[in-house]
Enzyme design. Structure first.
Site, PDB file in Angstrom:
ATOM      1  N   HIS A  24      -0.170  -2.785  17.619  1.00 17.73           N
ATOM      2  CA  HIS A  24      -1.558  -2.535  17.235  1.00 17.73           C
ATOM      3  C   HIS A  24      -1.653  -2.355  15.722  1.00 17.73           C
ATOM      4  CE1 HIS A  24      -2.767  -0.850  21.444  1.00 17.73           C
ATOM      5  NE2 HIS A  24      -2.819  -2.166  21.391  1.00 17.73           N
TER       6      HIS A  24
ATOM      7  N   HIS B 159      -2.426  -8.155  31.962  1.00 20.16           N
ATOM      8  CA  HIS B 159      -2.606  -7.267  30.810  1.00 20.16           C
ATOM      9  C   HIS B 159      -2.542  -5.800  31.227  1.00 20.16           C
ATOM     10  CE1 HIS B 159      -3.381  -7.039  26.556  1.00 20.16           C
ATOM     11  NE2 HIS B 159      -4.332  -6.162  26.738  1.00 20.16           N
TER      12      HIS B 159
ATOM     13  N   TYR C 103      -5.326   5.176  24.808  1.00 20.33           N
ATOM     14  CA  TYR C 103      -4.439   5.585  25.895  1.00 20.33           C
ATOM     15  C   TYR C 103      -4.403   7.095  26.059  1.00 20.33           C
ATOM     16  CZ  TYR C 103      -3.031   0.747  25.966  1.00 20.33           C
ATOM     17  OH  TYR C 103      -3.050  -0.622  26.065  1.00 20.33           O
TER      18      TYR C 103
ATOM     19  N   ARG D 231       2.244  -8.797  25.369  1.00 25.74           N
ATOM     20  CA  ARG D 231       1.101  -9.582  25.807  1.00 25.74           C
ATOM     21  C   ARG D 231       1.642 -10.811  26.533  1.00 25.74           C
ATOM     22  NH1 ARG D 231       0.135  -8.183  20.351  1.00 25.74           N
ATOM     23  NH2 ARG D 231      -1.690  -6.833  20.048  1.00 25.74           N
TER      24      ARG D 231
ATOM     25  N   LYS E 125      -0.112 -10.815  17.361  1.00 25.73           N
ATOM     26  CA  LYS E 125      -1.395 -11.261  16.821  1.00 25.73           C
ATOM     27  C   LYS E 125      -1.363 -11.282  15.302  1.00 25.73           C
ATOM     28  CE  LYS E 125      -4.742  -9.941  20.395  1.00 25.73           C
ATOM     29  NZ  LYS E 125      -5.953  -9.129  20.666  1.00 25.73           N
TER      30      LYS E 125
END
Length: 307
Positions: free
Chosen positions: A279, A253, A288, A162, A185
């Site tokens: 993730h 992104h 995806y 990211r 994250k």
């Protein structure tokens, strides 16, 4: 409006948010969104029933209440996606309440979220991703800034980072080895491999950069030596995609999307890609596979010898 919420309800909300931080590693932005969504729901109930919503009134929520709340959201202009997100937060809160307070959460948990078209990631082609990196590098007046921008975009595509993760690197991370430890994250750490081309791009930038590499300073510097603003990377990629004639979806992104999609197309394992992207849920990574299927169908439609 929040003044009408009882101390018991406010305390329950705070404890639930704490559990989301501790057990699920939710990011500060996610916690803020959860807080706003559940507070919005409690405020609605307060106005709807004309009484402060403590723990006991919260236990008496009905199917009619749920329908009324979602109808009010839609009338207020909330999209189906937004309503579904808010409902998900409220359901999570009620599951937590049910476990601790003995609530019967059926009225809340049985509420159906509105259907919406999930947005698929929009990756670039391999050639477009390479062209993006090359074009970004040639746009700056100063060679070190061009090398810096190219190095950042190379990390987005080459490592699937990211933009916040790339710009969050400090001098302590250099020199790169074969892998990088990334803080993603929710404070989750992951290890990502570093391709030689990415290592060389960062090395070229640092060789030209007028500022020294310092352990506690940002690896990627702004023109005056401070932290690099992500908006500058967004701006240079916007200029590059206009120069290359790429769609508006060709953002920083999108380079991360391209990383994942190209790995999958080359036979990459979905679980491994999930780990590389950081993730929390495999379902996020599975988007995806839909992109890859769309691509296959386009190839089929374009190349199959139809009668």
């Amino acid at each position: 409006m929040t003044l009408d919420i009882s101390p018991a309800a406010r305390d329950a909300l705070a404890r639930w948010l704490d559990s989301q931080r501790a057990l699920k590693g939710a990011s500060p932005n996610t916690i803020d969104a959860y807080r706003g969504d559940v507070l919005d729901f409690i405020v609605f109930l307060t106005l709807h029933h004309a009484e402060p919503q403590g723990l006991a009134p919260l236990a008496r929520v009905t199917t009619s209440d749920m329908r009324g709340w979602m109808a009010r959201l839609r009338m207020g202009g909330a999209s189906s996606r937004s309503v579904a997100r808010k409902l998900s937060a409220v359901k999570s809160f009620y599951r937590w309440l049910a476990e601790r307070e003995g609530y019967e959460p059926t009225a809340v948990l049985s509420a159906r979220a509105p259907k919406f078209q999930k947005k698929l990631p929009r990756p670039l082609t391999e050639d477009a991703a390479r062209a993006m990196i090359g074009t970004v590098e040639t746009q700056a007046r100063d060679s070190w800034i061009g090398a810096r921008d190219a190095a950042v975009v190379t990390l987005l595509y080459g490592c699937g980072l990211r933009i916040s993760e790339a710009l969050g690197l400090t001098g302590r991370a250099w020199p790169f080895g074969d892998s990088l430890r990334i803080l993603g994250k929710g404070g989750k750490e992951r290890i990502v491999p570093v391709l030689p081309v990415a290592r060389r791009a960062v090395e070229t930038y640092l060789r030209l950069c007028p500022y020294p590499v310092e352990p506690d300073a940002p690896l990627f510097r702004g023109a005056r030596g401070g932290p690099l603003n992500p908006r500058l990377i967004q701006k240079v990629t916007e200029q590059a995609r206009m120069q290359l004639g790429l769609p508006a979806s060709a953002t920083p992104h999108a380079m991360r999307h391209s990383f994942a999609t190209h790995l999958l197309a080359a036979g990459g394992d979905l679980r491994a890609i999930q780990e590389l992207l950081g993730h929390a849920s495999l379902s996020t990574t599975q988007a995806y596979t839909a992109v890859d299927q769309v691509h296959l169908m386009r190839v089929y439609d374009a190349c199959h010898p139809k009668a």
